[in-house]
Design a protein around this motif. Structure first.
Motif, PDB file in Angstrom:
ATOM      1  N   ILE A 115      35.845  41.579  53.867  1.00 11.15           N
ATOM      2  CA  ILE A 115      35.687  41.403  52.430  1.00 11.15           C
ATOM      3  C   ILE A 115      34.432  42.129  51.988  1.00 11.15           C
TER       4      ILE A 115
ATOM      5  N   LEU B  21      31.108  42.900  50.085  1.00 11.98           N
ATOM      6  CA  LEU B  21      30.008  42.095  49.582  1.00 11.98           C
ATOM      7  C   LEU B  21      29.207  42.896  48.562  1.00 11.98           C
TER       8      LEU B  21
ATOM      9  N   ILE C 199      29.976  37.578  47.938  1.00 12.84           N
ATOM     10  CA  ILE C 199      31.315  38.153  47.876  1.00 12.84           C
ATOM     11  C   ILE C 199      31.523  38.884  46.549  1.00 12.84           C
ATOM     12  N   LYS C 200      31.998  40.088  46.638  1.00 14.94           N
ATOM     13  CA  LYS C 200      32.279  40.882  45.443  1.00 14.94           C
ATOM     14  C   LYS C 200      33.669  40.533  44.919  1.00 14.94           C
ATOM     15  N   VAL C 201      33.769  40.254  43.622  1.00 12.91           N
ATOM     16  CA  VAL C 201      35.051  39.920  42.997  1.00 12.91           C
ATOM     17  C   VAL C 201      35.212  40.721  41.708  1.00 12.91           C
TER      18      VAL C 201
ATOM     19  N   ARG D 270      39.383  38.124  42.092  1.00 15.54           N
ATOM     20  CA  ARG D 270      40.014  38.693  43.279  1.00 15.54           C
ATOM     21  C   ARG D 270      38.979  39.416  44.126  1.00 15.54           C
ATOM     22  N   THR D 271      39.059  39.207  45.449  1.00 14.06           N
ATOM     23  CA  THR D 271      38.189  39.929  46.370  1.00 14.06           C
ATOM     24  C   THR D 271      38.865  41.240  46.768  1.00 14.06           C
ATOM     25  N   SER D 272      38.201  41.978  47.625  1.00 15.81           N
ATOM     26  CA  SER D 272      38.770  43.240  48.110  1.00 15.81           C
ATOM     27  C   SER D 272      39.879  43.018  49.126  1.00 15.81           C
TER      28      SER D 272
ATOM     29  N   TRP E  36      40.981  35.169  46.786  1.00 17.05           N
ATOM     30  CA  TRP E  36      40.144  35.081  45.600  1.00 17.05           C
ATOM     31  C   TRP E  36      38.882  34.300  45.960  1.00 17.05           C
ATOM     32  N   ALA E  37      37.887  34.337  45.092  1.00 13.12           N
ATOM     33  CA  ALA E  37      36.649  33.586  45.348  1.00 13.12           C
ATOM     34  C   ALA E  37      35.975  33.236  44.032  1.00 13.12           C
TER      35      ALA E  37
ATOM     36  N   ILE F 222      29.913  33.946  45.138  1.00 12.39           N
ATOM     37  CA  ILE F 222      30.263  35.273  44.654  1.00 12.39           C
ATOM     38  C   ILE F 222      29.062  35.955  44.024  1.00 12.39           C
TER      39      ILE F 222
END
Length: 450
Positions: free
Chosen positions: A396, A398, A403-405, A410-412, A417-418, A423
């Motif tokens: 995933i 960052l 976490i990048k969303v 939605r994450t990568s 999802w997060a 995030i």
């Protein structure tokens, strides 16, 4: 008192039972029927309501206040819960003074905003006391969603998914749900077990299974969840605590403020909580304020918050800073920890260095100050432990070590999802976490339905 002595200056049972009860009573007592009606009547019911824009969950504030004014508290609660199913807790812990109430037209006009938070509590308390359930599950979709973390983001996500008919399983690392609301907020803000009562209210929708004591990265992997579920939502918050970077910070008596608050929140008897006579808290956010104020309420004689920058830079709101001062907490600015002083392995004081901003950068002046202390709390922020995401064939992305969303959460990583504090861009607020969990649930629902 001697029986309660744990070490130099640290003791339990410093106060009488009556003093504990008084000190940890409700910070903002609820409005009664008449008070709520009078306060609701102060609202201008603005068409272009700035308070609504300032709310991270976009609650229709003029509408719910109008419903209170027309003696319809359950209808008011429905308006709140439509946007924020954890509206009861947010009414207690939201920094309304910097969100909706700061934007209130009456605040602009006369410096006295409508008490939106207390009105929100009035309505949501009425609904919970009546056992009013406003939502029914849709027909089962046969889709299964895993949620990691039973905090505000996870609970909000779970409830909205359950309303849409999906089956939800929440995996929670701790022995009970609630997350920040249960373990990380001052006890005087949520007395009488409200956090767990709200969890029960949310879970009553049905279709939500809770598995406690199950941690990502220890008991299962992200790959396991992606294999066994149709979608995954990550809402596990922040588990790491930043280090002071001071010499000797590992000695006994130097504690993580979040751990101390969690221990206090779960204590069956406040008289069992040990606290120092002289307590120093390092930090400038809400956790620092909560730890410092509660230390005073437990009987500490001297409590000092030391923050490396100025008052205007503190993350804690002006209201929270004033609350701390009203309880006898001293807040000192432009100080950073340099060295923990200890004797026989136990903290006896802390050496701090004065700081200054030069060209936008913080630097030490070389001038030092020593404070006596038998207890030091670290409250300088928490960090996301990205290692729990390991064990998957993919990774995933960052951003800033979180976490990048995208705008829908939605994450990568496909199917994941997060939301919440884990995030990038998370602001450590319950209300923001609720909004992110709710919005991610809608995105998950669209993906599963499509």
């Amino acid at each position: 008192m001697a029986d309660g002595l744990y070490a130099d200056g640290i003791a339990a049972g410093r106060l009488s039972g009556e003093e504990y009860d008084r000190n940890f009573s409700d910070l903002h007592p609820p409005l009664d029927h008449h008070e709520a009606a009078v306060e609701a009547d102060r609202c201008y019911f603005c068409f272009d309501a700035p308070c609504m824009t300032a709310c991270p969950t976009s609650i229709d504030i003029p509408m719910f206040i109008r419903q209170i004014a027309t003696d319809n508290p359950l209808g008011s609660a429905r308006t709140i819960f439509d946007q924020n199913i954890l509206g009861g807790m947010c009414a207690r812990v939201c920094p309304t003074e910097t969100l909706c109430e700061e934007a209130c037209v009456r605040e602009e006009a006369e410096g006295k905003p409508v008490q939106i938070g207390r009105l929100q509590r009035y309505a949501t308390d009425a609904a919970m006391a009546a056992g009013a359930q406003f939502y029914e599950r849709a027909a089962p979709t046969g889709r299964r969603v895993a949620i990691v973390g039973a905090g505000p983001a996870g609970l909000a996500c779970a409830h909205r998914l359950a309303v849409h008919g999906h089956d939800v399983t929440i995996f929670e690392a701790r022995p009970k749900p609630g997350g920040l609301n249960e373990f990380g907020i001052a006890a005087y803000k949520t007395p009488d077990g409200f956090a767990q009562a709200e969890v029960d209210y949310v879970m009553a929708i049905g279709g939500i299974t809770l598995e406690e004591g199950k941690a990502l990265g220890r008991d299962f992997s992200l790959g396991d969840l992606r294999r066994d579920f149709d979608a995954v939502f990550l809402g596990m918050g922040l588990a790491g605590v930043n280090a002071l970077g001071a010499e000797g910070e590992d000695v006994e008596g130097v504690e993580r403020a979040v751990d101390y608050i969690a221990h206090l929140r779960q204590a069956q008897d406040l008289a069992s909580m040990p606290v120092g006579r002289r307590v120093v808290v390092i930090g400038g956010g809400m956790t620092a304020i909560d730890a410092a104020v509660q230390a005073r309420l437990l009987g500490a004689e001297e409590v000092t918050i030391c923050y490396r920058r100025g008052q205007e830079h503190m993350n804690a709101s002006e209201f929270e800073q004033d609350l701390a001062a009203s309880k006898g907490v001293v807040i000192r600015h432009w100080l950073q920890p340099r060295r923990i002083l200890a004797d026989k392995g136990r903290v006896t004081g802390i050496e701090l260095e004065y700081t200054v901003l030069k060209d936008g950068k913080l630097s030490g002046t070389g001038e030092a100050l020593t404070l006596r202390a038998d207890q030091v709390f670290k409250a300088i922020g928490q960090s996301f432990e990205a290692g729990v995401l390991n064990g998957s064939s993919a990774s995933i992305a960052l951003e800033g070590r979180r976490i990048k969303v995208d705008e829908e959460g939605r994450t990568s990583m496909p199917k994941v999802w997060a939301g919440g504090d884990c995030i990038a861009g998370g602001d450590d607020l319950t209300v923001s976490a609720v909004a992110q969990g709710r919005d991610a649930a809608e995105s998950i629902h669209r993906a599963l339905a499509g």
